[in-house]
Design a protein around this motif. Structure first.
Motif, PDB file in Angstrom:
ATOM      1  N   ALA A  65      46.974  -9.364 -34.086  1.00 23.37           N
ATOM      2  CA  ALA A  65      47.710  -8.125 -34.354  1.00 23.37           C
ATOM      3  C   ALA A  65      46.851  -6.948 -33.901  1.00 23.37           C
ATOM      4  O   ALA A  65      45.704  -6.808 -34.334  1.00 23.37           O
ATOM      5  CB  ALA A  65      48.042  -8.016 -35.827  1.00 23.37           C
ATOM      6  N   GLY A 122      45.165   0.638 -37.399  1.00 25.47           N
ATOM      7  CA  GLY A 122      45.207  -0.420 -38.406  1.00 25.47           C
ATOM      8  C   GLY A 122      46.260  -0.178 -39.463  1.00 25.47           C
ATOM      9  O   GLY A 122      46.284  -0.846 -40.497  1.00 25.47           O
ATOM     10  N   ILE A 161      52.936  -9.069 -41.928  1.00 28.88           N
ATOM     11  CA  ILE A 161      51.736  -9.797 -42.326  1.00 28.88           C
ATOM     12  C   ILE A 161      51.971 -10.693 -43.541  1.00 28.88           C
ATOM     13  O   ILE A 161      51.520 -11.860 -43.545  1.00 28.88           O
ATOM     14  CB  ILE A 161      50.560  -8.827 -42.580  1.00 28.88           C
ATOM     15  CG1 ILE A 161      50.195  -8.095 -41.292  1.00 28.88           C
ATOM     16  CG2 ILE A 161      49.353  -9.578 -43.120  1.00 28.88           C
ATOM     17  CD1 ILE A 161      49.887  -8.991 -40.110  1.00 28.88           C
ATOM     18  N   THR A 217      42.832  -9.530 -36.357  1.00 28.13           N
ATOM     19  CA  THR A 217      43.279  -8.161 -36.128  1.00 28.13           C
ATOM     20  C   THR A 217      42.271  -7.428 -35.250  1.00 28.13           C
ATOM     21  O   THR A 217      41.068  -7.664 -35.311  1.00 28.13           O
ATOM     22  CB  THR A 217      43.459  -7.386 -37.446  1.00 28.13           C
ATOM     23  OG1 THR A 217      42.213  -7.361 -38.151  1.00 28.13           O
ATOM     24  CG2 THR A 217      44.521  -8.038 -38.314  1.00 28.13           C
ATOM     25  N   THR A 267      41.445  -3.538 -34.542  1.00 26.87           N
ATOM     26  CA  THR A 267      41.688  -2.147 -34.926  1.00 26.87           C
ATOM     27  C   THR A 267      40.419  -1.330 -34.692  1.00 26.87           C
ATOM     28  O   THR A 267      39.370  -1.873 -34.364  1.00 26.87           O
ATOM     29  CB  THR A 267      42.094  -2.026 -36.414  1.00 26.87           C
ATOM     30  OG1 THR A 267      40.918  -2.017 -37.236  1.00 26.87           O
ATOM     31  CG2 THR A 267      43.025  -3.143 -36.849  1.00 26.87           C
ATOM     32  N   LEU A 320      45.360  -3.230 -42.166  1.00 21.33           N
ATOM     33  CA  LEU A 320      45.503  -4.397 -41.307  1.00 21.33           C
ATOM     34  C   LEU A 320      44.197  -5.180 -41.258  1.00 21.33           C
ATOM     35  O   LEU A 320      44.197  -6.423 -41.336  1.00 21.33           O
ATOM     36  CB  LEU A 320      45.907  -3.950 -39.900  1.00 21.33           C
ATOM     37  CG  LEU A 320      46.543  -4.998 -38.981  1.00 21.33           C
ATOM     38  CD1 LEU A 320      47.800  -5.569 -39.604  1.00 21.33           C
ATOM     39  CD2 LEU A 320      46.848  -4.371 -37.623  1.00 21.33           C
ATOM     40  N   ALA A 333      42.888  -9.523 -42.622  1.00 21.62           N
ATOM     41  CA  ALA A 333      42.661 -10.464 -41.526  1.00 21.62           C
ATOM     42  C   ALA A 333      41.738 -11.600 -41.920  1.00 21.62           C
ATOM     43  O   ALA A 333      40.860 -11.451 -42.774  1.00 21.62           O
ATOM     44  CB  ALA A 333      42.085  -9.718 -40.324  1.00 21.62           C
ATOM     45  N   HIS A 364      38.396  -9.882 -38.249  1.00 19.33           N
ATOM     46  CA  HIS A 364      38.708  -8.539 -37.754  1.00 19.33           C
ATOM     47  C   HIS A 364      37.724  -8.155 -36.658  1.00 19.33           C
ATOM     48  O   HIS A 364      36.512  -8.341 -36.802  1.00 19.33           O
ATOM     49  CB  HIS A 364      38.627  -7.504 -38.885  1.00 19.33           C
ATOM     50  CG  HIS A 364      38.786  -6.091 -38.392  1.00 19.33           C
ATOM     51  ND1 HIS A 364      37.786  -5.152 -38.463  1.00 19.33           N
ATOM     52  CD2 HIS A 364      39.826  -5.478 -37.774  1.00 19.33           C
ATOM     53  CE1 HIS A 364      38.212  -4.021 -37.930  1.00 19.33           C
ATOM     54  NE2 HIS A 364      39.449  -4.195 -37.508  1.00 19.33           N
TER      55      HIS A 364
END
Length: 342
Positions: free
Chosen positions: A115, A120, A129, A141, A143, A150, A154, A157
């Motif tokens: 994603a 985020g 999600i 994720t 971001t 977000l 995760a 991340h």
């Protein structure tokens, strides 16, 4: 009553505006290059663990890698999915807004979702999600904020934070999307290497491309066969060989023995050289003037191997023989050109 408007005059650049445009261009490239270099340092020193975790998660994925985003991040997500798919990691793109209107059915528990949202906080992604989590799919994720909603949800991340956008207003996604795209390439290349993905694998994924043609086209696919092969027996006259060469349009003829084995070749170049020393051809046999032990390739060799041989020996034709030396085909450089191997 319609009102017509004169077209806008074409833009012109004086010395000052030219210098300004070039400066903005150089500043943009520098800012985006700095963003990528900063990302490199972060991956190397600060977040190497997360990057390796992401690669491991993607490498062990039993389903598909699903890449999703919205807006500019959506465009980047689509490109990352395409790069992954073409380098050995099955992947596809799902638009974040469409996901909550039925496209979530494309995602299974065996998949990994990447994603992408620089803030985020993209509502379209945050809305799907919980469903992703409930079905058991894993979440990576990307971001620019470790504390974003977000990022905190995760499994892994990856932070692509930048100091500033290349946009002079610091608003339009520029450096951030460039950094995200570069990170996607980094993931794809790391996975490519971990899978042992090679040139032949790449060619199978790109059969319509130049590399695909070079690595998937074999001699048997482009060689001339049967009656199209210029051939004479070893007891034929030179005159008969010249007629055969002219008829088949390959500027050469192969010479074979009684069992069909290639024992010689005679080309137009040989004829030109012969004219310089001989006046009467009427009594010459092909066996007297042919090149014995002609160069040949096997039908199962790659066509690019034939190209290399032609370039090395500066010839335009090759005979194609089987493992027993029997003539099975003939190849002209034009055949390779038509097949786009060259």
């Amino acid at each position: 009553m319609s009102v017509s408007h004169a077209p806008n005059p074409p833009a012109t650049f004086d010395a000052q505006s030219t210098a300004r445009a070039l400066q903005f261009a150089c500043d943009t490239l520098q800012i985006e290059a700095d963003a990528i270099l900063a990302l490199k340092e972060r991956i190397t020193h600060e977040t190497s663990g997360q990057f390796i975790q992401a690669v491991t998660l993607l490498l062990n994925c039993k389903g598909r890698v699903v890449v999703s985003g919205i807006g500019k991040s959506g465009h980047i997500a689509r490109k990352i999915a395409s790069t992954l798919a073409s380098t050995g990691t099955p992947a596809f793109f799902v638009h974040a807004a469409e996901a909550s209107h039925g496209d979530l059915g494309m995602i299974t528990a065996d998949d990994v979702l990447i994603a992408i949202s620089y803030s985020g906080e993209a509502g379209e992604l945050l809305g799907i999600i919980p469903t992703i989590k409930r079905m058991g799919a894993r979440l990576i994720t990307i971001t620019g904020n470790d504390a974003s909603n977000l990022a905190v949800q995760a499994d892994v991340h990856l932070n692509v934070h930048i100091d500033k956008e290349a946009c002079p207003l610091n608003l339009a996604p520029t450096a951030s999307t460039t950094a995200t795209l570069a990170l996607g390439d980094a993931l794809a290349v790391a996975l490519l290497d971990a899978r042992g993905f090679g040139e032949e694998d790449f060619a199978r994924s790109h059969p319509g491309g130049a590399l695909g043609r070079r690595l998937l086209t074999h001699v048997r696919d482009v060689m001339r066969t049967g009656d199209a092969i210029p051939t004479v027996a070893k007891d034929a006259t030179l005159y008969a060989a010249l007629l055969e060469s002219s008829k088949k349009g390959m500027a050469m003829t192969a010479v074979v023995d009684a069992n069909g084995h290639a024992i010689g070749v005679f080309t137009d170049g040989d004829l030109r050289r012969l004219i310089e020393t001989q006046q009467d051809f009427s009594k010459l046999s092909i066996a007297e003037v042919m090149h014995a032990h002609p160069r040949s390739v096997h039908p199962d060799q790659l066509a690019v191997d034939a190209v290399d041989m032609m370039e090395t020996f500066r010839i335009n034709q090759l005979l194609v023989t089987d493992s027993n030396g029997k003539l099975v085909g003939a190849l002209h450089i034009h055949d390779l050109t038509r097949a786009k191997v060259i």
